[in-house]
Design a protein around this motif. Structure first.
Motif, mmCIF file in Angstrom:
data_model
loop_
_atom_site.group_PDB
_atom_site.id
_atom_site.type_symbol
_atom_site.label_atom_id
_atom_site.label_comp_id
_atom_site.label_asym_id
_atom_site.label_seq_id
_atom_site.Cartn_x
_atom_site.Cartn_y
_atom_site.Cartn_z
ATOM 1 N N ALA A 507 -58.880 -29.589 -64.046
ATOM 2 C CA ALA A 507 -58.549 -30.954 -63.633
ATOM 3 C C ALA A 507 -57.784 -31.705 -64.716
ATOM 4 O O ALA A 507 -56.935 -32.564 -64.415
ATOM 5 N N LEU A 508 -58.070 -31.384 -65.982
ATOM 6 C CA LEU A 508 -57.435 -32.086 -67.096
ATOM 7 C C LEU A 508 -56.252 -31.318 -67.688
ATOM 8 O O LEU A 508 -55.710 -31.727 -68.713
ATOM 9 N N ALA A 509 -55.856 -30.199 -67.050
ATOM 10 C CA ALA A 509 -54.820 -29.350 -67.633
ATOM 11 C C ALA A 509 -53.418 -29.937 -67.496
ATOM 12 O O ALA A 509 -52.520 -29.599 -68.268
ATOM 13 N N GLY A 510 -53.195 -30.818 -66.486
ATOM 14 C CA GLY A 510 -51.876 -31.421 -66.310
ATOM 15 C C GLY A 510 -51.114 -30.907 -65.126
ATOM 16 O O GLY A 510 -49.886 -31.099 -65.055
ATOM 17 N N PHE A 511 -51.802 -30.260 -64.164
ATOM 18 C CA PHE A 511 -51.131 -29.777 -62.953
ATOM 19 C C PHE A 511 -51.581 -30.555 -61.720
ATOM 20 O O PHE A 511 -50.755 -31.083 -60.975
ATOM 21 N N LEU A 512 -52.895 -30.597 -61.483
ATOM 22 C CA LEU A 512 -53.385 -31.338 -60.317
ATOM 23 C C LEU A 512 -52.971 -32.805 -60.402
ATOM 24 O O LEU A 512 -52.665 -33.432 -59.385
ATOM 25 N N VAL A 513 -52.997 -33.341 -61.598
ATOM 26 C CA VAL A 513 -52.423 -34.660 -61.888
ATOM 27 C C VAL A 513 -51.542 -34.475 -63.123
ATOM 28 O O VAL A 513 -52.028 -34.066 -64.172
ATOM 29 N N PHE A 514 -50.256 -34.751 -62.975
ATOM 30 C CA PHE A 514 -49.354 -34.604 -64.117
ATOM 31 C C PHE A 514 -49.801 -35.511 -65.261
ATOM 32 O O PHE A 514 -50.376 -36.580 -65.040
ATOM 33 N N LEU A 515 -49.501 -35.084 -66.474
ATOM 34 C CA LEU A 515 -49.895 -35.877 -67.638
ATOM 35 C C LEU A 515 -49.292 -37.277 -67.594
ATOM 36 O O LEU A 515 -49.914 -38.242 -68.043
ATOM 37 N N GLU A 554 -27.711 -20.693 -52.613
ATOM 38 C CA GLU A 554 -26.547 -21.179 -51.879
ATOM 39 C C GLU A 554 -26.921 -21.875 -50.580
ATOM 40 O O GLU A 554 -26.216 -22.769 -50.111
ATOM 41 N N ASP A 555 -28.034 -21.456 -49.956
ATOM 42 C CA ASP A 555 -28.420 -22.060 -48.675
ATOM 43 C C ASP A 555 -29.224 -23.340 -48.854
ATOM 44 O O ASP A 555 -29.741 -23.900 -47.894
ATOM 45 N N THR A 556 -29.401 -23.790 -50.099
ATOM 46 C CA THR A 556 -30.116 -25.025 -50.377
ATOM 47 C C THR A 556 -29.116 -26.110 -50.759
ATOM 48 O O THR A 556 -28.251 -25.905 -51.638
ATOM 49 N N LEU A 557 -29.197 -27.289 -50.080
ATOM 50 C CA LEU A 557 -28.242 -28.358 -50.306
ATOM 51 C C LEU A 557 -28.373 -28.987 -51.691
ATOM 52 O O LEU A 557 -27.386 -29.306 -52.346
ATOM 53 N N TYR A 558 -29.635 -29.151 -52.146
ATOM 54 C CA TYR A 558 -29.816 -29.871 -53.423
ATOM 55 C C TYR A 558 -31.054 -29.327 -54.148
ATOM 56 O O TYR A 558 -32.108 -29.124 -53.530
ATOM 57 N N CYS A 559 -30.920 -29.098 -55.429
ATOM 58 C CA CYS A 559 -32.040 -28.670 -56.284
ATOM 59 C C CYS A 559 -32.188 -29.693 -57.406
ATOM 60 O O CYS A 559 -31.266 -29.846 -58.234
ATOM 61 N N HIS A 560 -33.295 -30.384 -57.401
ATOM 62 C CA HIS A 560 -33.505 -31.469 -58.362
ATOM 63 C C HIS A 560 -33.752 -30.957 -59.782
ATOM 64 O O HIS A 560 -33.449 -31.644 -60.760
ATOM 65 N N TYR A 561 -34.337 -29.734 -59.886
ATOM 66 C CA TYR A 561 -34.766 -29.250 -61.204
ATOM 67 C C TYR A 561 -33.908 -28.102 -61.719
ATOM 68 O O TYR A 561 -34.408 -27.148 -62.317
ATOM 69 N N THR A 562 -32.612 -28.171 -61.485
ATOM 70 C CA THR A 562 -31.744 -27.110 -62.034
ATOM 71 C C THR A 562 -31.716 -27.138 -63.559
ATOM 72 O O THR A 562 -31.537 -26.103 -64.206
ATOM 73 N N THR A 563 -31.924 -28.330 -64.121
ATOM 74 C CA THR A 563 -32.012 -28.466 -65.579
ATOM 75 C C THR A 563 -33.480 -28.519 -65.986
ATOM 76 O O THR A 563 -34.204 -29.431 -65.565
ATOM 77 N N PRO A 564 -33.984 -27.555 -66.773
ATOM 78 C CA PRO A 564 -35.408 -27.515 -67.121
ATOM 79 C C PRO A 564 -35.910 -28.784 -67.787
ATOM 80 O O PRO A 564 -37.069 -29.161 -67.589
ATOM 81 N N SER A 565 -35.053 -29.471 -68.569
ATOM 82 C CA SER A 565 -35.510 -30.675 -69.269
ATOM 83 C C SER A 565 -35.923 -31.767 -68.297
ATOM 84 O O SER A 565 -36.811 -32.573 -68.597
ATOM 85 N N VAL A 566 -35.292 -31.816 -67.132
ATOM 86 C CA VAL A 566 -35.663 -32.812 -66.118
ATOM 87 C C VAL A 566 -37.081 -32.546 -65.630
ATOM 88 O O VAL A 566 -37.897 -33.469 -65.481
ATOM 89 N N PHE A 567 -37.376 -31.302 -65.394
ATOM 90 C CA PHE A 567 -38.724 -30.935 -64.935
ATOM 91 C C PHE A 567 -39.766 -31.220 -66.018
ATOM 92 O O PHE A 567 -40.835 -31.785 -65.743
ATOM 93 N N LEU A 568 -39.463 -30.859 -67.250
ATOM 94 C CA LEU A 568 -40.395 -31.094 -68.348
ATOM 95 C C LEU A 568 -40.645 -32.587 -68.541
ATOM 96 O O LEU A 568 -41.773 -33.007 -68.832
ATOM 97 N N ASN A 569 -39.593 -33.391 -68.365
ATOM 98 C CA ASN A 569 -39.747 -34.838 -68.472
ATOM 99 C C ASN A 569 -40.692 -35.378 -67.417
ATOM 100 O O ASN A 569 -41.546 -36.212 -67.693
ATOM 101 N N GLU A 570 -40.546 -34.885 -66.210
ATOM 102 C CA GLU A 570 -41.316 -35.423 -65.090
ATOM 103 C C GLU A 570 -42.799 -35.081 -65.193
ATOM 104 O O GLU A 570 -43.647 -35.875 -64.776
ATOM 105 N N ILE A 571 -43.125 -33.938 -65.741
ATOM 106 C CA ILE A 571 -44.545 -33.555 -65.854
ATOM 107 C C ILE A 571 -45.139 -33.945 -67.202
ATOM 108 O O ILE A 571 -46.309 -33.671 -67.471
#
Length: 607
Positions: A507-515, A554-571
Motif C-alpha cells: 500500500a505504501l510502495a507508490g503504485f496503488l497510490v502514486f507518491l 502505429e495503430d495507436t493515435l496518441y501515447c502520453h508516455y513516449t518520454t520516460p521522464s514524463v512518466f517518472l514525473n507523474e508517479i
C-alpha cells in the motif's frame, strides 16, 4: 540385543571419567497466574553414582522431568538448592562437554542416513587431534555397540522408534560423555525395544558412565535392570535405593506388595495415592536410611588402548583416552560441517528446492505471457508498471511465507544440538545464511530472467543486472521478515502477520497510490516500506539512466508516455537514486537478520 552381547561390544569403548551427581535441597517454582507461584520440587536431595543406571520414577506431575531439567542445566530459572560436585562448573562450557541430555522426542533430520548423521556428529564434537580414520572407527564402534550397523545406510525418516532412540544415544556417545541424561527413553517403544534400550543404557553405565533417565511405569524385567531408583510423588522423594530393596523398604512401612505383582507398578500406585496418602510419611522415612545396594555389579575392566584385532588381519586404529578426551573443533571447522549439512538437506528436500525451482519457472512463464511484449510499448506503460509491482509481490510472498515456518520446524533439533554443545548458535546461524541465500538468489534469477525478457523489457545487460540485483535483495529482505516473525510467534500467527505486513508495504510502495498523490503523513510513512525502495529501484532500472523515447504503436493515435521522464514525473519518481535504494535494502536485510538472531537466541534460552 542382550546385555551380554552389548557388554562384549562395549569393551572397545574407553572407560569414561568418573563423575557422581549429588544434589541437596532442590526446590523449583513456576509462575501460576499473574503473581502466584506453584512449587514443583519441594527440597529433594540425592546422589547418582557413576557406573550405575539410575531411574527417576513417579506418576505424571510428580516432578521427575523438572528434576532432570535442573540437573542437566536445561532449566535454571526458579530453582534453588545446590548441586554438589558440579556446583563450581554448573552452566560452564566444561560441564556441557562432560554431559549430554537426550530428550523424550527423537529430534532427527529425516533426510540423512545413520552413517551421514553420525559422521556429522563426530566432526562437530571431535577436534583435529582425532584423525579421520579414528573418527570412522569410533562411528563403526558406536553403531556396533547399539546394534545399528545393519541399517547404517538407512535414512533417519525410515527408522523404527527403537532405532531412532538408539541413534539419539549414538549421536551423543561419539565423544564418550561421562554423564548422560535421558527423558523417558522408552516412550513410544514396544516391550522388546524398551528392553533393548534399557539394556543398552545399563551396558553403557557399566563402562563407568553416570546414566540417569526418567521413566513412567517400567515392566518388571526393566525395573530389575536399574541399579538405583529415585521415586517421586508430589514434588517429594518417597524412595531412593536399589530396585531389589524396593519390597523390603515398602514392607518396613507397612505396605506389602501382592505376590506376583510388578514392584514398579505397586510403587507407582503408592506414589499416586491409590493405597492412601503416604507421601509425607515416605518422604521423611526415605531420608533416614540408605536403601542403596552395597553389592552392585562390578564395572568392566575396559582396556583403554588396543592395537590389533586378533581374529582378523584387518588393522585396528589405535585409540587412547587422549583421543576420546579431545579438544573441541574450532567454530570455523563446525561452520564448514554445518554449511555442508545445510546444502545436503536442501538438495534432498525436494519440496524446498526442486519443487520451488519448477514453480518459479512456471510462474515466470505465466507472468511473461500475461505481460507479453508490453515493456517496449509506450501505450502500455501503466500496465508495465503493474508488472513491476506483481514481480515485487510475487517475490515477497514466495520468500516470506516459507521463512515463517523455517525456524519453528528446526527449533527442536537446534535446541537439542546447541544444548549438547554441538555448536554455537552464531555458527549455526551463519551457516544457515550461507547455504540459504544462494538458493533464494537462484529462485529469484529463474523467475526474473524468464518474465523480464518475455515481457520485452530493455535488452541491455546493465539494466537487466540492475533489475535482477534489486529483485534478489527484495527476496532476501522478505525472507528476513519471515525469519524474524518465525522467531517471535507461532507459525499460524506468523503467517497472518506476514500477509498483513506485506499488504501494508504494498500500500505504501507508490503504485496503488502514486507518491505524488499521497498525503504528507502517508508519504513520510512510506519510507518504512522496503517495497518502496524495491519498486523505485526497478523503475529506475527500466526507465532511468536517460532511456530514449519509447516506441508508440502505429495503430495507436496518441501515447502520453513516449518520454520516460514524463512518466517518472507523474508517479513522483523523477529523482530516484538507484544506489540509495539498493543500500537501504541491504541495511534492512542486515538489521532484520541481526534482530532475528537475537530473538532466536532469546527464544532458545526461554524454552
Amino acid at each position: 540385543m542382550s546385555e551380554v552381547v552389548q557388554t562384549a561390544v562395549l569393551l572397545h569403548l574407553p572407560r569414561s571419567k568418573k563423575i557422581d551427581i549429588e544434589f541437596e535441597n532442590i526446590t523449583y517454582t513456576v509462575p501460576n497466574g499473574r503473581k502466584a507461584k506453584k512449587l514443583i520440587l519441594k527440597g529433594v536431595s540425592g546422589k547418582f553414582k557413576s557406573g550405575e543406571l539410575t531411574a527417576i520414577m513417579g506418576p505424571s506431575g510428580a516432578g521427575k522431568t523438572s528434576l532432570l531439567n535442573i540437573l542437566t542445566g536445561f532449566q535454571s530459572t526458579g530453582m534453588k538448592g545446590t548441586i554438589n560436585n558440579l556446583e563450581k562448573r554448573s552452566g560452564s562450557k566444561q560441564y556441557k562437554k562432560e554431559s549430554c541430555y537426550i530428550l523424550q522426542d527423537d529430534q532427527l533430520v529425516p533426510f540423512f542416513t545413520i552413517s551421514e548423521i553420525m559422521k556429522m556428529s563426530t566432526n562437530l564434537k571431535l577436534g583435529s587431534n582425532v584423525s579421520p580414520k579414528s573418527k570412522e572407527f569410533i562411528v563403526d564402534d558406536v553403531l556396533d555397540t547399539l546394534g545399528l550397523s545393519s541399517c547404517k545406510n538407512t535414512r533417519c525418516g525410515q527408522l523404527s522408534g527403537g532405532q531412532k532412540k538408539r541413534l539419539s544415544i549414538a549421536l551423543e556417545l561419539v565423544n564418550n560423555p561421562p554423564v548422560m541424561f535421558l527423558d523417558e527413553p522408552t516412550t513410544g517403544l514396544d516391550s522388546l525395544s524398551s528392553l533393548q534400550c534399557i539394556s543398552t543404557l545399563k551396558a553403557l553405565a557399566r563402562g563407568g558412565r553416570t546414566i540417569v533417565c526418567t521413566i513412567h511405569q517400567p515392566s518388571a524385567a526393566i525395573y530389575e535392570m536399574f541399579d538405583y531408583v529415585y521415586v517421586m510423588a508430589e514434588g517429594l522423594c518417597i524412595y531412593k535405593g536399589s530396585s531389589p530393596n524396593t519390597l523390603t523398604y515398602l514392607s518396613s512401612v507397612g505396605l506389602n506388595c501382592p505376590e506376583y505383582h510388578n514392584p514398579a507398578d505397586y510403587l507407582i500406585e503408592v506414589a499416586s495415592g491409590e493405597h492412601g496418602n503416604f507421601t509425607d510419611t515416605l518422604s521423611q522415612y526415605a531420608k533416614q536410611q540408605s536403601w542403596r545396594s552395597t553389592c552392585t555389579s562390578p564395572r568392566l575392566n575396559i582396556q583403554e588402548e588396543f592395537a590389533t584385532d586378533e581374529n582378523s588381519n584387518k588393522p585396528v586404529v589405535q585409540m587412547s583416552m587422549t583421543e576420546v578426551t579431545h579438544n573441541s573443533p574450532t567454530e570455523w571447522a563446525k561452520f564448514v560441517v554445518l554449511v555442508n549439512r545445510a546444502f545436503l538437506q536442501l538438495y534432498r528436500d525436494w519440496t524446498v528446492t526442486r519443487l520451488k525451482f519448477v514453480l518459479h519457472t512456471v510462474i515466470g512463464i505465466f507472468i511473461g505471457l500475461f505481460y507479453f511484449d508490453i515493456g517496449n510499448d509506450a501505450s502500455k506503460i501503466i500496465a508495465n508498471f503493474g508488472y513491476l509491482v506483481v514481480t515485487c509481490a510475487y517475490l515477497c510472498y514466495t520468500a516470506i511465507m516459507p521463512a515463517v515456518l523455517r525456524f519453528p520446524l528446526e527449533l527442536p533439533v537446534l535446541k537439542k544440538e546447541r544444548f549438547n554443545n554441538w555448536y554455537q548458535l552464531k555458527t549455526y546461524y551463519a551457516a544457515f545464511m550461507v547455504a540459504d541465500i544462494p538458493i533464494q538468489i537462484l529462485f529469484c534469477t529463474c523467475f526474473t530472467a524468464i518474465s523480464y525478457f518475455m515481457s520485452s523489457q530493455p535488452c541491455e545487460w546493465d539494466r537487466f543486472t540492475m533489475f535482477l540485483t534489486v529483485c534478489c535483495l527484495l527476496t532476501i529482505t522478505a525472507e528476513s521478515v519471515g525469519i524474524f516473525l518465525g522467531t517471535i510467534v507461532n507459525p499460524i500467527n506468523g503467517t497472518f502477520l506476514g500477509a498483513i505486513s506485506l499488504a501494508f508495504m504494498i500500500a505504501l510502495a507508490g503504485f496503488l497510490v502514486f507518491l505524488t498523490h499521497m498525503s504528507k503523513p502517508f508519504y513520510i510513512l512510506s519510507y518504512v516500506s522496503y517495497l518502496r525502495y524495491a519498486l523505485q529501484g526497478l523503475v529506475y532500472s527500466i526507465y532511468g539512466q536517460g532511456r530514449t523515447t519509447i516506441p508508440c504503436p502505429e495503430d495507436t493515435l496518441y501515447c502520453h508516455y513516449t518520454t520516460p521522464s514524463v512518466f517518472l514525473n507523474e508517479i513522483g519518481m523523477e529523482n530516484i537514486n538507484y544506489w540509495f535504494c539498493v543500500g537501504m535494502l541491504f541495511v534492512i536485510i542486515v538489521f532484520l537478520r541481526l534482530l532475528a538472531y537475537y530473538t532466536l537466541k532469546k527464544r532458545l534460552s526461554s524454552n
